[in-house]
Design an enzyme around this catalytic site. Structure first.
Site, PDB file in Angstrom:
ATOM      1  N   ARG A  21       0.879  -0.975   0.018  1.00 50.68           N
ATOM      2  CA  ARG A  21       0.124   0.063  -0.356  1.00 50.68           C
ATOM      3  C   ARG A  21       0.662   1.182   0.330  1.00 50.68           C
ATOM      4  NH1 ARG A  21      -3.715  -2.413   5.383  1.00 50.68           N
ATOM      5  NH2 ARG A  21      -5.055  -3.476   3.224  1.00 50.68           N
ATOM      6  N   ARG A  76      11.170   5.487   3.624  1.00 51.71           N
ATOM      7  CA  ARG A  76      11.564   6.645   4.025  1.00 51.71           C
ATOM      8  C   ARG A  76      12.380   7.622   5.039  1.00 51.71           C
ATOM      9  NH1 ARG A  76       5.871   8.961   2.491  1.00 51.71           N
ATOM     10  NH2 ARG A  76       6.790  11.177   3.005  1.00 51.71           N
ATOM     11  N   ASP A 107       2.096   4.625   0.100  1.00 52.37           N
ATOM     12  CA  ASP A 107       1.999   6.411   0.369  1.00 52.37           C
ATOM     13  C   ASP A 107       1.827   7.375  -1.080  1.00 52.37           C
ATOM     14  OD1 ASP A 107       1.373   5.460   2.817  1.00 52.37           O
ATOM     15  OD2 ASP A 107       3.770   5.760   3.837  1.00 52.37           O
ATOM     16  N   TYR A 120      12.536  -1.610  -3.113  1.00 52.40           N
ATOM     17  CA  TYR A 120      12.066  -0.378  -2.908  1.00 52.40           C
ATOM     18  C   TYR A 120      13.786   1.004  -3.640  1.00 52.40           C
ATOM     19  CZ  TYR A 120       7.389  -0.195  -0.363  1.00 52.40           C
ATOM     20  OH  TYR A 120       6.614  -0.854  -0.312  1.00 52.40           O
TER      21      TYR A 120
END
Lengths: 266, 266
Positions: A51, A219, A53, A111
């Site tokens: 999911r 992040r 952001d 990622y």
């Protein structure tokens, strides 16, 4: 008999409020479910592997969906891309075992995060890189990035206020690369497509693969690595934050637009 | 004493009505002149090397401007980028001979054009590539591209209704490359930044350098090369169109968003 499909999806997250369907927000899940509606003749629930952001991109998001429609997979691909807005594309559709669930079957996710240190952000990259005006020592980042490898309690790097059963996750790869500019300059066609050789500044990529991620984990790690690269924290601070399990010790969350969900492994 | 500056400029042409200032349109020239106004305290006229059309991008546009302001060049760079919208950036500023004029002093310009044949357009590339749904034979394009090399009357490839003194121009390089995907796959960081290995389709680049270009000349050549690649025209049609000097014989103009003004040589 309903069939289950695996969808590989790319999107530019700039104008989406993230993956997950929300009332009165433009989301990727809703865009795909809305595009499926006329084909299926009913609402089909699309389950995403991750999911993402608001503002986060995807080059290889994976989703699963069960459909009763008899449409062939290649026609489904064409029909979806004909209906979807241009900032989300279905790259591939595969017919899979009926029990396949893109979220639970995911073995690992990768990622990537892009940073431009100093210099001027080329307009073509403005949606895809975090601009850090200060110089960054890539070797310090690289050394610190090794600390997240392996199985750790990542409570110190999760979003404040998260509520999950366990904050233990396993990271399989964690590496800093800064060869993009050199690779582009050496290539017969300069890449990315409309990026000139950087007038100044340094393009830094970070890649992390893990069996699972906490909310904001990538992040928060990137924000801390950049602080370390800027010599505002010691190199061993990543390890110290992991040991402390204290979110307040990590750096500010890096902005979403530098992040891409690159690949999901099954 | 006024000083003359050379500005190297990049822009994402998507949301601009081209380079040249127009009443009630958003243009790159106007954006830069507007950003200079508070620094100079008066309107300064910015002269661009090439007047790119609406939707066309630039990675290395060059412009000249004379300023009476005493601001140092590096401060000017910072001040301009702090004011300009993010889709246009000044990459470099050099103090040059006071007689330098970016338009008249240009010795050669290089343009690049990107095409995705078949496949699905990754969202990150949707502003930068022309999607041609059909397969393209790159070898046919490559052979035809050689026909524009050298000094020719390009009347057959100029925009209908153009009015210039001479339609003779000299093309110095004209080449088709399709190694982008291979280069990206071979690179330790995949480039462009958030492009996955193409699920399908073929990314084709075209590069042309010339001492000068007529209006729509590059896009008309590209449109014709793509028709040749699709086997809708013979390979020698480029030479035939040059010889005919007849615009109605060339293919439809390729769309602007695949085109980038890559570099200007002085």
């Amino acid at each position: 008999v309903p069939r289950t499909f695996k969808l590989t999806i790319a999107y530019d997250g700039t104008d989406f409020a993230g993956w997950q369907r929300q009332a009165s927000c433009r989301t990727v899940q809703a865009a795909i479910e809305d595009a499926l509606q006329p084909i299926e003749g009913a609402r089909a629930v699309v389950i995403g592997a991750g999911r993402t952001d608001a503002g986060v991109h995807a080059a290889g998001q994976v989703a699963s969906v069960r459909l009763t429609s008899a449409i062939p997979a290649d026609e489904l691909l064409r029909a979806l891309n004909a209906t979807l807005p241009e900032d989300v594309r279905v790259l591939a559709i595969d017919l899979v075992d009926e029990r396949f669930n893109a979220q639970f079957a995911a073995k690992a996710k990768t990622y990537r995060y892009w940073i431009l240190s100093a210099g001027v952000v080329p307009p073509a990259l403005r949606r895809a890189v975090w601009h850090v005006p200060q110089p960054i020592d890539v070797e310090r980042m690289r050394a610190a990035a090794l600390s997240v490898l392996g199985r750790h309690d990542f409570a110190g790097f999760q979003a404040a206020g998260s509520d999950v059963v366990t904050t233990v996750r396993e990271v399989l790869t964690s590496r800093v690369v800064d060869s993009a500019v050199e690779a582009a300059a050496a290539s017969p066609v300069l890449l990315p497509l409309d990026m000139p050789p950087l007038a100044s500044g340094r393009l830094i990529g970070y890649e992390i693969t893990g069996t699972g991620f906490l909310r904001h984990m990538v992040r928060n790690i990137v924000g801390t690595l950049v602080d370390i690269g800027r010599s505002r924290r010691p190199i061993d601070d990543v390890a110290a934050i992991l040991a402390s399990r204290d979110r307040s010790r990590a750096a500010a969350t890096a902005p979403p637009h530098g992040l891409v969900l690159w690949e999901v492994a099954y």
